[in-house]
Write a protein that holds these residues in place. Structure first.
Motif, short mmCIF file in Angstrom:
data_model
loop_
_atom_site.label_atom_id
_atom_site.label_comp_id
_atom_site.label_asym_id
_atom_site.label_seq_id
_atom_site.Cartn_x
_atom_site.Cartn_y
_atom_site.Cartn_z
N ARG A 97 22.11 30.07 93.32
CA ARG A 97 22.32 28.82 94.07
C ARG A 97 23.49 27.99 93.53
O ARG A 97 23.56 26.79 93.76
CB ARG A 97 21.04 27.99 94.00
CG ARG A 97 19.84 28.64 94.67
CD ARG A 97 20.05 28.82 96.15
NE ARG A 97 18.86 29.31 96.82
CZ ARG A 97 18.77 29.59 98.12
NH1 ARG A 97 19.87 29.43 98.88
NH2 ARG A 97 17.66 30.02 98.65
N GLN A 141 25.45 25.84 96.17
CA GLN A 141 24.67 24.74 96.73
C GLN A 141 24.47 23.62 95.72
O GLN A 141 24.57 22.43 96.06
CB GLN A 141 23.31 25.25 97.22
CG GLN A 141 23.41 26.12 98.47
CD GLN A 141 22.06 26.73 98.81
OE1 GLN A 141 21.64 27.74 98.23
NE2 GLN A 141 21.37 26.11 99.75
N ILE A 142 24.18 24.00 94.49
CA ILE A 142 23.98 22.98 93.45
C ILE A 142 25.27 22.20 93.22
O ILE A 142 25.26 20.96 93.15
CB ILE A 142 23.52 23.64 92.13
CG1 ILE A 142 22.16 24.29 92.31
CG2 ILE A 142 23.47 22.61 91.00
CD1 ILE A 142 21.72 25.15 91.14
N GLN A 169 27.70 21.72 95.27
CA GLN A 169 27.97 20.86 96.43
C GLN A 169 27.15 19.58 96.36
O GLN A 169 27.64 18.49 96.67
CB GLN A 169 27.65 21.62 97.73
CG GLN A 169 28.63 22.74 98.07
CD GLN A 169 29.99 22.22 98.50
OE1 GLN A 169 30.16 21.05 98.83
NE2 GLN A 169 31.00 23.11 98.50
N ARG A 170 25.90 19.68 95.95
CA ARG A 170 25.05 18.48 95.84
C ARG A 170 25.50 17.59 94.69
O ARG A 170 25.50 16.37 94.81
CB ARG A 170 23.60 18.90 95.66
CG ARG A 170 23.01 19.60 96.89
CD ARG A 170 21.51 19.68 96.80
NE ARG A 170 20.93 20.34 97.98
CZ ARG A 170 19.65 20.31 98.30
NH1 ARG A 170 18.79 19.66 97.53
NH2 ARG A 170 19.20 20.93 99.37
N TRP A 171 25.87 18.21 93.60
CA TRP A 171 26.32 17.42 92.45
C TRP A 171 27.64 16.71 92.74
O TRP A 171 27.90 15.65 92.17
CB TRP A 171 26.49 18.33 91.23
CG TRP A 171 25.19 18.59 90.53
CD1 TRP A 171 23.96 18.09 90.84
CD2 TRP A 171 25.00 19.44 89.39
NE1 TRP A 171 23.01 18.56 89.98
CE2 TRP A 171 23.62 19.38 89.07
CE3 TRP A 171 25.83 20.23 88.62
CZ2 TRP A 171 23.07 20.09 88.01
CZ3 TRP A 171 25.30 20.94 87.55
CH2 TRP A 171 23.94 20.87 87.24
N ASP A 219 28.40 15.00 95.10
CA ASP A 219 28.12 13.69 95.69
C ASP A 219 27.34 12.78 94.76
O ASP A 219 27.04 11.63 95.11
CB ASP A 219 27.33 13.87 97.00
CG ASP A 219 28.13 14.63 98.05
OD1 ASP A 219 29.35 14.40 98.13
OD2 ASP A 219 27.55 15.45 98.78
N ALA A 220 26.99 13.29 93.58
CA ALA A 220 26.26 12.48 92.60
C ALA A 220 27.22 11.49 91.95
O ALA A 220 28.41 11.77 91.81
CB ALA A 220 25.62 13.38 91.56
N ARG A 224 31.19 11.84 91.48
CA ARG A 224 31.90 11.14 92.54
C ARG A 224 32.81 10.03 91.99
O ARG A 224 33.90 9.79 92.51
CB ARG A 224 30.89 10.53 93.52
CG ARG A 224 31.54 9.95 94.79
CD ARG A 224 30.51 9.39 95.75
NE ARG A 224 29.81 8.24 95.19
CZ ARG A 224 28.52 8.23 94.87
NH1 ARG A 224 27.77 9.30 95.04
NH2 ARG A 224 27.96 7.15 94.36
N PRO A 255 18.30 17.02 92.60
CA PRO A 255 18.82 17.98 93.60
C PRO A 255 18.55 19.43 93.21
O PRO A 255 18.26 20.27 94.08
CB PRO A 255 20.33 17.69 93.62
CG PRO A 255 20.46 16.30 93.11
CD PRO A 255 19.37 16.14 92.10
N GLU A 269 14.69 20.30 93.57
CA GLU A 269 14.30 20.51 94.97
C GLU A 269 14.67 21.92 95.43
O GLU A 269 13.88 22.59 96.10
CB GLU A 269 15.00 19.47 95.87
CG GLU A 269 14.47 18.06 95.71
CD GLU A 269 15.20 17.08 96.60
OE1 GLU A 269 16.13 17.52 97.33
OE2 GLU A 269 14.86 15.89 96.59
N LEU A 270 15.86 22.36 95.07
CA LEU A 270 16.28 23.72 95.45
C LEU A 270 15.42 24.78 94.78
O LEU A 270 15.09 25.80 95.40
CB LEU A 270 17.75 23.93 95.06
CG LEU A 270 18.80 23.22 95.93
CD1 LEU A 270 20.20 23.39 95.33
CD2 LEU A 270 18.77 23.78 97.36
#
Length: 297
Positions: free
Chosen positions: A23, A26-27, A29-31, A33-34, A38, A110, A113-114
Motif C-alpha cells: 500500500r 496509497q499511504i 498519497q494520504r500523507w 495531505d497531512a 503539506r 490514515p 485505516e488502510l
C-alpha cells in the motif's frame, strides 16, 4: 481489496511489512495531505508524495526485521534523513516541538485505516495483532523524529550561540598596526576563547604590533576574568604584539587590589583613548589638536 485471515506462520511485524510495501502509493498519497508534509512541501505535492514513499519504504524495512520498538533499527536511518529534515524545516518556520509531535502522530490514522481494511474480519486476533504492531512501529517513528529534531535544534542553538559570541567580540582596526577588542558584558571561558582566537587572527591579518583589550563594558572583574585577560595578553605577546588593557574603572581597580590579583606584567590604561594614544606614540605618531579639531600626522 480485503484479504482473509493471514497464515498463522506470518508474524504481525511481517504482515505489517508486507502491507506497507503493498500500500506504499496509497499511504504516501494520504500523507501528502497531512500537515507535516503539506506545510513543508508547499510548491509541489509530488515532492510530498515521494517523501512519503521514502518513509513508508523505511518503515517496511524496520517491520521486516521485527525491531518495531528499536530506534536504532537500520531502517530508521532513512526516516531520520527524510522526516528529520522535514521536522527541522517545521521548527525553523516557528512550529513548537509539541506541534511537530502532534503532526507526526497524525500520520498514524490514515495508515491504520488502510490496514484494517486489509482484513475480512478486522476484529480477528491476527488483525488486532497487526494493528498493534503498526501502532508500536509508528510510535517509535514519532520518537525517532522528535529525537532527530531536538538534536538538530540543539546544534542550531549552539551554532547561533557561537555566532553571537563572535558578533559580541568584534576586533576593530583603530590604526595601521593597532587593533582593539571592545568587551561588553560577562567574560566567561567560552567567550574568552573566542576573544583570544579573534584577536590572534586579527594580529596576523593586520600585522598589528599593538592590541588593545578595552573592558569598559565589563561589569565586574574577578580572579577568573583576570586569568582570561592574562592568557590573552600572553598569547598576543607570543604573536609579536604588545597588548594593552584599557577601561579599568575605579571600582574594578579596587576589586583587583582586594582580590590580590597581580596585573603587574600587564600594560594598562584608564581609557581606550589613552591606550590608543600610547600605541600611536610608540609608533612615532604624534596627535595634536588644531582649531578645526583633532587631527593626526
Amino acid at each position: 481489496m480485503q484479504v482473509p485471515e493471514q497464515d498463522a506462520a506470518e508474524s504481525a511485524p511481517q504482515a505489517v511489512s508486507s502491507f506497507l510495501e503493498r500500500r506504499r502509493e496509497q499511504i504516501a498519497q494520504r500523507w501528502a495531505d497531512a500537515p507535516l508534509f503539506r506545510t513543508v512541501f508547499t510548491v509541489s505535492r509530488d515532492e510530498a508524495v515521494e517523501a512519503g514513499k521514502a518513509v513508508v519504504d523505511a518503515l517496511s524495512q524496520v517491520a521486516a526485521t521485527g525491531r518495531l520498538d528499536d530506534i536504532e533499527a537500520p531502517g530508521f536511518g532513512a526516516v531520520r534523513d527524510q522526516l528529520g529534515r522535514t521536522a527541522q524545516t517545521r521548527a525553523r518556520t516557528g512550529a513548537t516541538p509539541s506541534q511537530i509531535s502532534d503532526e507526526v502522530s497524525a500520520l498514524r490514522e490514515p495508515v491504520t485505516e488502510l490496514l484494517r481494511a486489509e482484513f475480512a474480519d478486522p476484529a480477528a486476533p491476527h488483525a488486532h495483532e497487526s494493528v498493534l504492531a503498526l501502532t508500536v512501529l509508528l510510535g517509535t517513528l514519532r520518537v525517532v523524529v522528535m529525537e532527530t529534531a531536538l538534536h538538530a535544534g540543539s546544534e542550531l542553538i549552539e551554532r547561533q550561540r557561537q555566532q553571537l559570541l563572535e558578533v559580541a567580540t568584534p576586533v576593530i582596526q583603530l590604526w595601521e598596526g593597532t587593533v582593539a577588542v571592545p568587551l561588553i558584558g560577562t567574560l566567561d571561558s567560552a567567550r574568552s576563547q573566542v576573544v583570544m582566537e579573534s584577536l590572534l587572527e586579527a594580529i596576523v591579518d593586520q600585522r598589528a604590533r599593538y592590541a588593545i583589550l578595552d573592558i569598559t563594558g565589563v561589569p565586574t572583574v574577578d580572579s577568573l576574568v583576570a586569568q582570561h585577560l592574562m592568557k590573552t595578553v600572553a598569547a598576543a605577546r607570543l604573536m609579536g604584539a604588545e597588548c594593552i588593557v584599557s577601561g579599568i574603572r575605579p571600582a574594578i581597580a579596587q576589586t583587583i587590589v582586594q582580590l590580590g590579583i597581580d596585573l603587574g606584567s600587564v600594560l594598562t590604561r584608564a581609557s581606550l583613548a589613552d591606550a590608543l594614544a600610547y600605541a600611536l606614540g610608540r609608533q612615532g605618531i604624534e596627535v595634536t589638536r588644531t582649531d578645526a579639531g583633532a587631527s593626526a600626522r
